[in-house]
Design a protein around this motif. Structure first.
Motif, short mmCIF file in Angstrom:
data_model
loop_
_atom_site.label_atom_id
_atom_site.label_comp_id
_atom_site.label_asym_id
_atom_site.label_seq_id
_atom_site.Cartn_x
_atom_site.Cartn_y
_atom_site.Cartn_z
N ASP A 5 -22.31 -5.09 26.43
CA ASP A 5 -23.03 -6.19 26.53
C ASP A 5 -23.07 -6.76 27.96
O ASP A 5 -24.17 -7.22 28.57
CB ASP A 5 -22.39 -7.43 25.74
N HIS A 6 -21.89 -6.64 28.80
CA HIS A 6 -21.58 -7.06 30.16
C HIS A 6 -22.80 -6.12 31.01
O HIS A 6 -23.16 -6.84 32.11
CB HIS A 6 -20.24 -7.05 30.51
N VAL A 46 -25.67 -5.06 30.16
CA VAL A 46 -26.92 -5.36 29.76
C VAL A 46 -27.14 -6.47 30.50
O VAL A 46 -28.51 -6.84 31.39
CB VAL A 46 -27.20 -5.53 28.39
N LYS A 47 -26.23 -7.59 30.60
CA LYS A 47 -26.51 -8.97 31.33
C LYS A 47 -26.46 -8.51 33.05
O LYS A 47 -27.05 -9.20 33.65
CB LYS A 47 -25.09 -9.71 31.26
N THR A 76 -28.44 -1.55 22.39
CA THR A 76 -27.75 -2.73 22.75
C THR A 76 -28.63 -3.78 23.53
O THR A 76 -28.86 -4.93 23.26
CB THR A 76 -26.62 -2.58 23.56
N LEU A 77 -29.66 -2.98 24.13
CA LEU A 77 -30.63 -3.84 24.98
C LEU A 77 -31.57 -4.28 23.85
O LEU A 77 -32.16 -5.63 24.00
CB LEU A 77 -31.46 -2.98 25.84
N THR A 92 -18.19 -1.63 24.24
CA THR A 92 -19.13 -2.56 23.99
C THR A 92 -19.92 -2.83 25.54
O THR A 92 -19.21 -2.53 26.75
CB THR A 92 -18.43 -4.06 23.96
N PHE A 122 -30.29 -7.46 22.00
CA PHE A 122 -30.24 -8.64 22.93
C PHE A 122 -31.91 -9.21 22.99
O PHE A 122 -32.04 -10.43 22.70
CB PHE A 122 -29.99 -8.50 24.24
#
Length: 714
Positions: free
Chosen positions: A117-118, A120-121, A229-230, A115, A233
C-alpha cells in the motif's frame, strides 16, 4: 602540487552502480532484488560511456543509478524479505527434523506478509497519476484472469485478477465511461475515458490457453502482485466517487454457474448514509445511482438556497437609506425553488463574448454530449446465440445502455431470459451462416412425446419481427456512435471492413469505407483495364509490337522505378546512334538539351486519325440509311459498334489523363530548375514518399475493383 584524483570516485563512475554491486550492498538475493525493483519502479539505465563507468576489466552490462539503490536501503519491504528468509530457514529445519506440527504452526502463524500500500501511495501521489499508468495494469490483469491454473500460476492469483477486472467493468457499466472497442488478432481493445484520462487496454479471447515454459512467470507474477494492489486502490476510489459501496457483494454460487458480471451486486450509499441495493442483473429494477446523485444535488441546492435567503437583499439595503421603501422588502422565497429564482439576476455571473470580433472563443465542455451514446442500446432487448462470444458482448451492450440481455442456459447464469422465442426480444446476435431447408432437422410429428418446448426454436429458422445481426454490428455501432444499418450485417452477408477507431487516414492513403470512384485518380480505371487486356492477350509481350516494361521516373537525374506502363519498341531501338557518344571530357550532354525537341505529338496524330475514321463510318451509315428510305436516327447500331465506341472513349480518357500527367511532370521539372540543390533534394524525398503511398493505395484499389467486379469475396 594538486592532489591526484582516484579513478572511479567522481563523474559517471560514481553516478552508476552495477547490478552485482547493488545486490551485494542490499544483502539480498538476485530474485528478491528484481522483485524489489519492480515494486519500486526502478529500471536499469544505459550510461553514455560504459568504459568510464565500469570499474573492472570485464565490461558490465547492467547499470543502475547509485541514488536509486541508496533509496532502496530504507525500504520496509526489504526488511520483510529478510524476515521471510529467516522464516524459510526455520521451516526447512523443522521439515528436515520431521517435525510436521512445528512446520504447520510456523506456516500458519510466523509467515511474514508483504503489503504494498505504501509503495502505491509513493509512486502515485495523485489519483490522475494512477489513471495514467493503468493501461499496462489492466492488460496484465485481464491476461492472468484468462490463464489456466498451473504450477506456475496459482488459482488464487487467477481468481483475484478476475474479481478485480469484473469490478472495474461494473464501474464502466455504471458510469458509462467506455468509449471505443476494436477486434484485433491479439484480442479485443477497449478504451475508456475516466476523469479526462483515456485508458486503453487489451483483453485476450476466451480460448484454451497453453502455458509454455519459455515465459518467466515469476517476474510476471511480481508485476501482477503490484498491479492487483494498484487496481484495488483505483476501484475503491472510482466506486466511492459515484456513490457506490466497495467492495460490491459477491455471489459465489452464481459465479460458479458462470454468472461473471451477474455475480456482483452493487450498493449505492444514500444521502443519510443508508444503503440502496442496485443489483445490475438483467431484467431487474433500474439503477438508482442517478436518483442518489439527484437527491444529493437537491440537498446541496436547498442548503445553498437557505444561505442565500439569509443574506441581505438589495431592497433591504436600500430601505436603510430610503424610508419610503422600508415596507417594500421582498419576502425570501421557499427553499424548494430553483437556484436561478433564488439568486437576484444582477448578482449572477455572466460571461460576455470577447470584445474583438476575430478573437478566439474556447469551446466549453458539454456534460450531456455523450448521453445519446451512453443509451445507444437502451430500448432494445438482445439475445445471444450459443456460438457468439458472450463475455465481450455482454460487457459492451451493458456499457451502452442495454438493460435486457438473454442467452442460452449453457452460456452461464445471469441472463434476462433463456427463452429464444421470447416475444420481447428485438435483436438476436448470430454468428453462423443461414442453413438451407434441406439440411435442417425434420420437425417431430404431432403426436410425438418429445414436442417442441416453448423455449426452443428450430435451428436456422427466423422469428418474424426480429432483427438478426452478426457480432460486428455492435462494435461498429459503438465506434460510429450511432446505429448502423442492420441489413449490412445480416447472417451470411459480406461484412463491411472493421477498421481501428484510433487510426486516422492521411491524405494519400486508401480509405476502404469511401466509395471507389471518389478515390481514383483521373484515368486510373482505364489504365488498369488496358493492363488487364494486355495480360489477357499474352504474357510474352510480342503481340502488337510492344512489351511491358517498368516506367522510369527521373528525379534530379536519378532513375526511380515507377508504375508499369506499355512501351512500344520500334525497329533499331537499343542500337548505338552516331553522335550519341559522350564528349571527350567524359561528361554526357545535358539532359535538358536532349529533351528540348520532342518531335510531333503522336497522340494528336492518332486522335486526328480516329476522328477521320469515325466521320467516314458515320457518312457510310447515312448513305445506307438514305438508300433504304430510313432516317439515320432509326438505324440500329450493332454490338461491334457499341464495343468500339466504348473502347474509343476509354482510350481517349486514358490518353487525356496521360497527357495531363505529362504536362504536370514537365511543369514540375521546370519549377525544380529554379530551386537550390538542398531544396531540390528535399523535394525529391517528398515526391518519392508520396509516390510510394500512391502505389500502395492504387494496389489496394485495384484489388477492390477486382473484388467488386467478381461480385464479392469468394
Amino acid at each position: 602540487m594538486a592532489k591526484i584524483k582516484k579513478k572511479g570516485t567522481s563523474g559517471q563512475a560514481r553516478n552508476f552502480i552495477t547490478r552485482t554491486q547493488a545486490v551485494r550492498k542490499l544483502q539480498i538475493s538476485l530474485p528478491d532484488f528484481r522483485r524489489l525493483c519492480i515494486f519500486k519502479g526502478i529500471y536499469p539505465r544505459e550510461p553514455r560511456n560504459k568504459k568510464k563507468v565500469s570499474k573492472s576489466s570485464t565490461p558490465s552490462t547492467t547499470f543502475y543509478y547509485t541514488k536509486d539503490i541508496q533509496y532502496l536501503l530504507h525500504e520496509p519491504v526489504l526488511r520483510k524479505f529478510r524476515e521471510h528468509k529467516a522464516f524459510a530457514k526455520k521451516l526447512s529445519r523443522a521439515l528436515g527434523r520431521g517435525d510436521v506440527s512445528t512446520a504447520a504452526r510456523l506456516e500458519k502463524t510466523a509467515k511474514p506478509s508483504i503489503t504494498l500500500d505504501h509503495i502505491v501511495k509513493e509512486r502515485y501521489p495523485t489519483f490522475v497519476d494512477a489513471l495514467r499508468d493503468l493501461d499496462d495494469a489492466l492488460s496484465m490483469l485481464f491476461l492472468f484472469a484468462n490463464l489456466p491454473s498451473t504450477s506456475t500460476v496459482a488459482p488464487k492469483t487467477i481468481s483475484l485478477c478476475e474479481r478485480l477486472c469484473l469490478e472495474f467493468e461494473h464501474y464502466l457499466i455504471a458510469s458509462h465511461s467506455l468509449r471505443k472497442s476494436f477486434l484485433s488478432i491479439k484480442g479485443i481493445y477497449y478504451q475508456a475515458t475516466i476523469q479526462g484520462q483515456d485508458i486503453l487496454w487489451l483483453v485476450p479471447y476466451k480460448f484454451a490457453q497453453k502455458v509454455t515454459g519459455d515465459v518467466d512467470f515469476r517476474i510476471m507474477g511480481t508485476f501482477v502482485e503490484f498491479y492487483a494492489t494498484l487496481l484495488g486502490f483505483v476501484n475503491f476510489r472510482l466506486y466511492t466517487s459515484i456513490g457506490l459501496v466497495y467492495p460490491p457483494k459477491f455471489d459465489r454460487k452464481s459465479d460458479d454457474s458462470g454468472g461473471e458480471l451477474g455475480a456482483f451486486t452493487l450498493e449505492g450509499r444514500g444521502v443519510g448514509g443508508t444503503l440502496a441495493s442496485t443489483a445490475q442483473t438483467n431484467g431487474s429494477a433500474e439503477n438508482n445511482i442517478a436518483t442518489i446523485s439527484s437527491s444529493k444535488q437537491q440537498k446541496q441546492l436547498e442548503s445553498i438556497a437557505e444561505r442565500i435567503a439569509s443574506l441581505p437583499t438589495p431592497s433591504s439595503m436600500e430601505s436603510e437609506h430610503d424610508p419610503e421603501s422600508a415596507n417594500m422588502g421582498a419576502t425570501p422565497p421557499s427553499p424548494g425553488k430553483p437556484l436561478t429564482e433564488l439568486v437576484p439576476v444582477d448578482t449572477i455571473d455572466t460571461f460576455e463574448p470577447p470584445i474583438a470580433a476575430d478573437a478566439d472563443v474556447l469551446d466549453q465542455p458539454d456534460l450531456t454530449a455523450d448521453d445519446g451514446l451512453a443509451h445507444l442500446f437502451a430500448s432494445f432487448t438482445f439475445y445471444l446465440s450459443r456460438e457468439t462470444p458472450r463475455q465481450p458482448l455482454e460487457f459492451l451492450l451493458r456499457s451502452f445502455g442495454c438493460k435486457r440481455l438473454g442467452w442460452d442456459s449453457v452460456l452461464g447464469d445471469g441472463a434476462f431470459t433463456n427463452n429464444e422465442a421470447d416475444p420481447s426480444i428485438t435483436h438476436q446476435v448470430v454468428d453462423r451462416p443461414p442453413l438451407p431447408p434441406t439440411s435442417l432437422p425434420p420437425l417431430p410429428e404431432a403426436g410425438a412425446e418429445d414436442e417442441i418446448s416453448s423455449t426452443s426454436v428450430r435451428p436456422g429458422s427466423r422469428i418474424p419481427g426480429r432483427i438478426y445481426v452478426q457480432p460486428q454490428w455492435i462494435w461498429d455501432c459503438v465506434n460510429a456512435g450511432k446505429l448502423l444499418r442492420p441489413d449490412l450485417y445480416a447472417p451470411g452477408a459480406i461484412l463491411p471492413p472493421h477498421l481501428s477507431p484510433w487510426v486516422k487516414l492521411g491524405e494519400r492513403e486508401y480509405d476502404p469505407t469511401a466509395p471507389l470512384a471518389g478515390q481514383e485518380r483521373e484515368g486510373e480505371e482505364e489504365d488498369a483495364d488496358s493492363e488487364e487486356s494486355d495480360e489477357d492477350v499474352g504474357g510474352d509481350g510480342d503481340e502488337g509490337g510492344g512489351k511491358t516494361a517498368p516506367r522510369i521516373d527521373k528525379v534530379n537525374g536519378k532513375a526511380i522505378p515507377g508504375k508499369i506502363a506499355h512501351v512500344d519498341v520500334e525497329v533499331g531501338e537499343g542500337m548505338d546512334i552516331a553522335g550519341s557518344e559522350p564528349s571527350e571530357d567524359g561528361e554526357e550532354k545535358d539532359e535538358y538539351h536532349d529533351e528540348e525537341w520532342e518531335g510531333f505529338d503522336d497522340d494528336a496524330e492518332s486522335e486526328s486519325e480516329s476522328e477521320a475514321e469515325a466521320s467516314r463510318s458515320q457518312y457510310q451509315r447515312e448513305l445506307e440509311a438514305e438508300a433504304a428510305g430510313l432516317p439515320f436516327s432509326s438505324v440500329a447500331v450493332g454490338p461491334q459498334d457499341t464495343a468500339d465506341a466504348k473502347k474509343k472513349s476509354r482510350e481517349d480518357a486514358r490518353k487525356k489523363a496521360a497527357r495531363k500527367r505529362r504536362e504536370e511532370e514537365e511543369e514540375l521539372e521546370r519549377a525544380k530548375m529554379m530551386m537550390s540543390r538542398k531544396k531540390r533534394k528535399l523535394l525529391d524525398k517528398m515526391l518519392y514518399s508520396n509516390r510510394k503511398k500512391d502505389e500502395e493505395a492504387e494496389t489496394l484499389r485495384r484489388k477492390r475493383r477486382k473484388i467488386e467486379r467478381n461480385g464479392g469475396v469468394k
